[in-house]
Write an enzyme that holds these catalytic residues in place. Sequence first.
Site, PDB file in Angstrom:
ATOM      1  N   ASP A 296       0.855  -1.180   0.000  1.00 43.65           N
ATOM      2  CA  ASP A 296       0.000   0.000   0.000  1.00 43.65           C
ATOM      3  C   ASP A 296       0.891   1.229   0.000  1.00 43.65           C
ATOM      4  O   ASP A 296       1.570   1.460   0.988  1.00 43.65           O
ATOM      5  CB  ASP A 296      -0.946  -0.007   1.201  1.00 43.65           C
ATOM      6  N   GLU A 494      12.691   0.971   7.045  1.00 47.84           N
ATOM      7  CA  GLU A 494      11.694   0.007   6.525  1.00 47.84           C
ATOM      8  C   GLU A 494      11.823  -0.173   5.020  1.00 47.84           C
ATOM      9  O   GLU A 494      11.430  -1.191   4.471  1.00 47.84           O
ATOM     10  CB  GLU A 494      10.273   0.477   6.855  1.00 47.84           C
TER      11      GLU A 494
HETATM   12  O1  LIG Z   1      -0.924   3.214   7.991  1.00 49.33           O
HETATM   13  C1  LIG Z   1      -0.751   2.927   6.650  1.00 49.33           C
HETATM   14  C2  LIG Z   1      -0.518   1.460   6.386  1.00 49.33           C
HETATM   15  O2  LIG Z   1       0.572   1.014   7.199  1.00 49.33           O
HETATM   16  C3  LIG Z   1       0.882  -0.361   7.158  1.00 49.33           C
HETATM   17  O3  LIG Z   1       1.562  -0.680   5.935  1.00 49.33           O
HETATM   18  C4  LIG Z   1       2.956  -0.556   5.876  1.00 49.33           C
HETATM   19  O4  LIG Z   1       3.635  -1.028   7.040  1.00 49.33           O
HETATM   20  C5  LIG Z   1       3.418  -2.407   7.392  1.00 49.33           C
HETATM   21  C6  LIG Z   1       4.272  -2.687   8.588  1.00 49.33           C
HETATM   22  O5  LIG Z   1       5.638  -2.660   8.275  1.00 49.33           O
HETATM   23  C7  LIG Z   1       3.757  -3.329   6.217  1.00 49.33           C
HETATM   24  O6  LIG Z   1       3.316  -4.619   6.523  1.00 49.33           O
HETATM   25  C8  LIG Z   1       3.072  -2.861   4.933  1.00 49.33           C
HETATM   26  O7  LIG Z   1       3.580  -3.637   3.880  1.00 49.33           O
HETATM   27  C9  LIG Z   1       3.427  -1.390   4.706  1.00 49.33           C
HETATM   28  O8  LIG Z   1       2.882  -0.938   3.505  1.00 49.33           O
HETATM   29  C10 LIG Z   1      -0.333  -1.267   7.288  1.00 49.33           C
HETATM   30  O9  LIG Z   1       0.009  -2.609   7.041  1.00 49.33           O
HETATM   31  C11 LIG Z   1      -1.435  -0.845   6.341  1.00 49.33           C
HETATM   32  O10 LIG Z   1      -2.566  -1.660   6.472  1.00 49.33           O
HETATM   33  C12 LIG Z   1      -1.772   0.602   6.663  1.00 49.33           C
HETATM   34  O11 LIG Z   1      -2.880   1.019   5.920  1.00 49.33           O
END
Ligand SMILES: OC[C@H]1O[C@H](O[C@H]2O[C@H](CO)[C@@H](O)[C@H](O)[C@H]2O)[C@H](O)[C@@H](O)[C@@H]1O
Length: 570
Positions: A296, A494
């Site tokens: 995302d 990240e």
């Molecule tokens: O708050 C925005 C989004 O944040 C997360 O996504 C991002 O961080 C996660 C943790 O590292 C990772 O799994 C994901 O691939 C990243 O894009 C969350 O998972 C999203 O649902 C959220 O909308």
Amino acid sequence: MESKSDLSQIYCYGELLHTVQMAHLFADSKTFVDRKLKNTPAETIANFQTFMAAKNNSPTQDEIREFVENNFDDLGKEFVPWEPTDWVEHPAFIDNINDPDLKQWGVDLNAIWKDLGRKMIDDVHTNPHFYSIIPVDNPVIVPGGRFIEFYYWDSYWIIRGLLYSQMTHTARGMLENFMSIVRRFGFIPNGGRIYYAQRSQPPLLAAMIKSYVEFTKDTQFAVQSLEVLEHEFEYWMNNHTVQAKGYNVCAYGGISPGPRPESYREDIETSKAFVTDAEKEEHYAELKAAAESGMDFSSRWFINDKGEQTGDLTHLKTRSIVPVELNAILHWNAKIIAEFYRLAGNNSKAEEYENKAAKILEAIEAVHWNEEAGVWLDYDLINNKSRNYFVPTNLAPLWTMSYNLNDSEKISKSVLKYIEKLELDKYPGGVPNTLYRTGEQWDFPNVWPPMQYLLIKGLENLGTTESKELSVKWGHRWVKSNFQAYSETRAMFEKYDAERFGGHGGGGEYDVQKGFGWSNGVIIEFLDKYGRNITLPGNGGNDGGKLKMWSVIGITAFAVIAVVVGRLLI
Ligand SMILES: OC[C@H]1O[C@H](O[C@H]2O[C@H](CO)[C@@H](O)[C@H](O)[C@H]2O)[C@H](O)[C@@H](O)[C@@H]1O
């Protein structure tokens, strides 16, 4: 007894959530939904109604801030400080590293596990209705930064890193948490908060358990996990199946209405491009499906009027794109479940799952393999065509071994030709997630640790001389580039930057986060694997892009100073 829906009316949808998130009290929308309640959900909702009535339904931003301060506690109230009990100062992987600077880095990375550990206070278990966190019995290692709860797919690389760091007890605890979550929810939510509980992430639990069993040889655990793994597999098959070219395949898709609670204001903003409520709802569903994919957001999920990938978030059509890696991971799941059934001595169940795996493989070959491109491609269900755009997941079947293993030589030739044609090897900071620059975080030039891992591991699995050579080359480069970033900033990120050796990533809806669970996990595994063969330029190594350049500059500067000082002394 408080009902779950009272809590959902605060953290997942409803007037209170809308009023607070649209008031833009916090730089990061996630902050509000992570704060603990000071009163019960019913009291909080009643307080909100009284508050709104007193303000004629149009409170100012300051008044809303005051309401929040009166009714919600500070961030992080659900945790107690915790140091993993199985943490060791000098895990064996450190001994596999020759270069002294990389060795010290390995020691530093191992120490970061202690900062990323989170244990819930007892009150979370006795009074869960005061918290948005999903209660779990065992402590977890979180990604870091704004991500202070577990994330499903991140945990695959975190758990592998823990296993290489000899923290098998912590890894086992996280696996047991996930198993209890599948029993409670029927699947694993995107992350450990109730506002994530209507969508998942790429289903890697089976692969996590397989990693654990490979490290510990605890085959009994594999057998014990079968019921849960089967349940999760069936959840995906029953809730995510679509038809493409006459085959059953899976696609991402959320099930809840409304904007993402943790990015509520951002989603309302992009939905303004749509006129009707129905169109807005469709948009929210596409956003949530993209979040479920873990990518995302990305142009990978855009389909514009011409059936192409250019556009912006209003072009998200995630649910109409059949993703390569999801089907490859599900094939891997079926294979692992079959393998565990064999360990259990249940051959008929093992065969059942081998047949399921064979069916998925057939679909992957028919829907995703593209002879012309020479690689697997996502499939567009709106225009009934393959999407010939680069994403690392186009090579996911190599990682999960979802191809006919007798075809390795042929596949190797065509995949390497694809890599050469797209010049994927030319980026100093790693292979970018797409070749399209949109400002979204899963687009060019960002490089993501799990995707580097997928490529490097996939090329290694393919097993030809050429694919293994490239795998090692990319593996070494990833270690060195991450080290360069770490030595300049003392941080692990990240995401990173394909265009800059040692550069970190950016873009998207939140600032780049440090910590960082999956980045550390990948590097620890690679230090174990390549540590004996990497020497940094400053320590006698003779490669490494920018590092080399800086050592040349350093040596030249030193020589010049020595000559000048020498002359002055004469
Ligand atoms: O708050 C925005 C989004 O944040 C997360 O996504 C991002 O961080 C996660 C943790 O590292 C990772 O799994 C994901 O691939 C990243 O894009 C969350 O998972 C999203 O649902 C959220 O909308």
